[in-house]
Design a protein around this motif. Structure first.
Motif, mmCIF file in Angstrom:
data_model
loop_
_atom_site.group_PDB
_atom_site.id
_atom_site.type_symbol
_atom_site.label_atom_id
_atom_site.label_comp_id
_atom_site.label_asym_id
_atom_site.label_seq_id
_atom_site.Cartn_x
_atom_site.Cartn_y
_atom_site.Cartn_z
ATOM 1 N N ILE A 251 0.830 -1.203 0.000
ATOM 2 C CA ILE A 251 0.000 0.000 0.000
ATOM 3 C C ILE A 251 0.864 1.253 0.000
ATOM 4 O O ILE A 251 1.683 1.466 0.905
ATOM 5 C CB ILE A 251 -0.930 0.024 1.231
ATOM 6 N N GLU A 252 0.687 2.081 -1.014
ATOM 7 C CA GLU A 252 1.270 3.418 -1.054
ATOM 8 C C GLU A 252 0.205 4.390 -0.551
ATOM 9 O O GLU A 252 -0.923 4.389 -1.025
ATOM 10 C CB GLU A 252 1.699 3.777 -2.470
ATOM 11 N N VAL A 253 0.562 5.229 0.430
ATOM 12 C CA VAL A 253 -0.396 6.137 1.057
ATOM 13 C C VAL A 253 -0.121 7.567 0.604
ATOM 14 O O VAL A 253 1.023 8.035 0.646
ATOM 15 C CB VAL A 253 -0.316 6.063 2.592
ATOM 16 N N ARG B 126 8.579 7.794 -9.912
ATOM 17 C CA ARG B 126 8.799 6.787 -10.955
ATOM 18 C C ARG B 126 8.928 5.403 -10.323
ATOM 19 O O ARG B 126 8.410 4.412 -10.849
ATOM 20 C CB ARG B 126 10.062 7.129 -11.755
ATOM 21 N N ASN B 127 9.628 5.328 -9.190
ATOM 22 C CA ASN B 127 9.796 4.037 -8.527
ATOM 23 C C ASN B 127 8.455 3.457 -8.088
ATOM 24 O O ASN B 127 8.197 2.259 -8.242
ATOM 25 C CB ASN B 127 10.717 4.198 -7.313
ATOM 26 N N GLU B 128 7.585 4.293 -7.543
ATOM 27 C CA GLU B 128 6.259 3.824 -7.125
ATOM 28 C C GLU B 128 5.463 3.314 -8.319
ATOM 29 O O GLU B 128 4.781 2.277 -8.233
ATOM 30 C CB GLU B 128 5.525 4.952 -6.403
ATOM 31 N N LEU B 129 5.556 4.008 -9.455
ATOM 32 C CA LEU B 129 4.857 3.565 -10.654
ATOM 33 C C LEU B 129 5.420 2.245 -11.166
ATOM 34 O O LEU B 129 4.664 1.372 -11.622
ATOM 35 C CB LEU B 129 4.963 4.631 -11.745
ATOM 36 N N GLU B 130 6.738 2.085 -11.092
ATOM 37 C CA GLU B 130 7.361 0.847 -11.562
ATOM 38 C C GLU B 130 6.948 -0.337 -10.693
ATOM 39 O O GLU B 130 6.664 -1.430 -11.202
ATOM 40 C CB GLU B 130 8.881 0.999 -11.588
ATOM 41 N N GLU C 42 -0.801 -6.983 -6.201
ATOM 42 C CA GLU C 42 -0.571 -6.748 -4.773
ATOM 43 C C GLU C 42 -0.612 -5.266 -4.408
ATOM 44 O O GLU C 42 -0.973 -4.909 -3.292
ATOM 45 C CB GLU C 42 0.803 -7.328 -4.378
ATOM 46 N N TRP C 43 -0.227 -4.397 -5.350
ATOM 47 C CA TRP C 43 -0.030 -2.973 -5.059
ATOM 48 C C TRP C 43 -1.341 -2.205 -5.162
ATOM 49 O O TRP C 43 -2.188 -2.464 -6.017
ATOM 50 C CB TRP C 43 0.974 -2.407 -6.047
ATOM 51 N N SER C 44 -1.514 -1.227 -4.293
ATOM 52 C CA SER C 44 -2.640 -0.292 -4.412
ATOM 53 C C SER C 44 -2.244 1.036 -3.795
ATOM 54 O O SER C 44 -1.321 1.116 -2.965
ATOM 55 C CB SER C 44 -3.906 -0.835 -3.738
ATOM 56 N N LEU C 45 -2.920 2.076 -4.214
ATOM 57 C CA LEU C 45 -2.709 3.417 -3.661
ATOM 58 C C LEU C 45 -3.933 3.777 -2.829
ATOM 59 O O LEU C 45 -5.061 3.740 -3.337
ATOM 60 C CB LEU C 45 -2.493 4.433 -4.779
ATOM 61 N N VAL C 46 -3.712 4.098 -1.564
ATOM 62 C CA VAL C 46 -4.798 4.539 -0.690
ATOM 63 C C VAL C 46 -4.671 6.044 -0.522
ATOM 64 O O VAL C 46 -3.642 6.542 -0.045
ATOM 65 C CB VAL C 46 -4.758 3.831 0.680
#
Length: 276
Positions: free
Chosen positions: A209-211, A226-230, A238-242
């Motif tokens: 989870i990216e907050v 860019r790293n978060e997008l990659e 597995e990844w999501s943005l809250v």
């Protein structure tokens, strides 16, 4: 005195009083709008109605800045950019405002209660085009996304709130074994993983989870690296943005799943320069 155009000095005066009331409001302290209005009438020579209207204009500007506003002054748009500049000047002179408000709010939000999630913004629930255009212009001009990104206290408070939400959700699902394994990665290991919280779904599958947190409304722009997008692209399942918004009042949230381009417009804002 021109009834339409306010001078910078007049704008600065009404904005300063507005922020004082807002700080009292956020802290739960009583304040007197009528008394403050009378004080401005005497010092500015403006009518009660014009000051009330100006306060409503400030509320609209606050939305553009990604900041909370006084609910008693409902936003009125078509404001002049000079008023937004007055808000920017006040923030520059009072840099502790957002950090201190985030700390104060964090103390109220450290619990395991479930976050209220809603649907993410879409074209169907967007405000009228003229209003949206004005809010976007303010956000671009004053780099609202950058200000939220630099507000470490706000970012940390938001991550902590999601950390407790994830643990609480797993405990409520009878998965105390997984709740004990939830990690606040950005706090324990530092930035760079491409996500802030390592959690689990009740069935045991991993959640990364990216907050992103703002005190403003749900459409306040935000930065993503860019790293978060990659990482989002490489680990889509597995990844999501809250996204936490209205954090300083009654925090709410929505979740975005990859590909992010399906939900938001991504715009390059920086370039790395290297010598030939």
């Amino acid at each position: 005195m021109n009834a339409e155009n306010w001078s910078d000095q007049e704008n600065d005066a009404v904005v300063a009083v507005y922020f004082q009331m807002l700080m009292d409001d956020l802290a739960g302290r009583a304040y007197n709008k009528a008394m403050n209005n009378r004080g401005l009438q005497q010092s500015l020579g403006r009518s009660k109605g014009s000051i009330e209207f100006k306060n409503c204009n400030i509320s609209a500007a606050m939305i553009g800045f990604g900041l909370p506003y006084i609910k008693g002054y409902q936003p009125r748009f078509n404001l002049q950019m000079s008023l937004a500049e007055a808000v920017s000047r006040w923030l520059a002179k009072n840099p502790s405002f957002e950090a201190s408000s985030a700390t104060m709010v964090a103390q109220r939000h450290v619990d395991t209660r479930a976050l209220p999630f809603s649907s993410p913004p879409t074209m169907t629930n967007a405000p009228p085009p003229a209003e949206l255009s004005q809010l976007e212009a303010i956000a671009r001009r004053f780099d609202v996304a950058g200000r939220d990104e630099r507000n470490r206290s706000l970012g940390k408070a938001g991550e902590e709130r999601v950390f407790h939400h994830e643990r609480g959700n797993l405990l409520a699902s009878g998965r105390s074994d997984l709740a004990d394994k939830v990690r606040w990665v950005s706090q324990e290991d530092g930035d760079g993983a491409g996500y802030d919280i390592a959690s689990f779904a009740p069935n045991g599958s991993p959640r990364l989870i990216e907050v992103k947190t703002t005190n403003g409304w749900e459409r306040t722009p935000f930065y993503i690296t860019r790293n978060e997008l990659e990482v989002a692209d490489a680990r889509r399942q597995e990844w999501s943005l809250v996204r936490l918004f209205d954090f300083s009042r009654q925090v709410r949230a929505f979740e975005l799943r990859p590909p992010l381009e399906a939900h938001v417009s991504l715009m390059a804002t920086q370039y790395r320069a290297s010598f030939n």
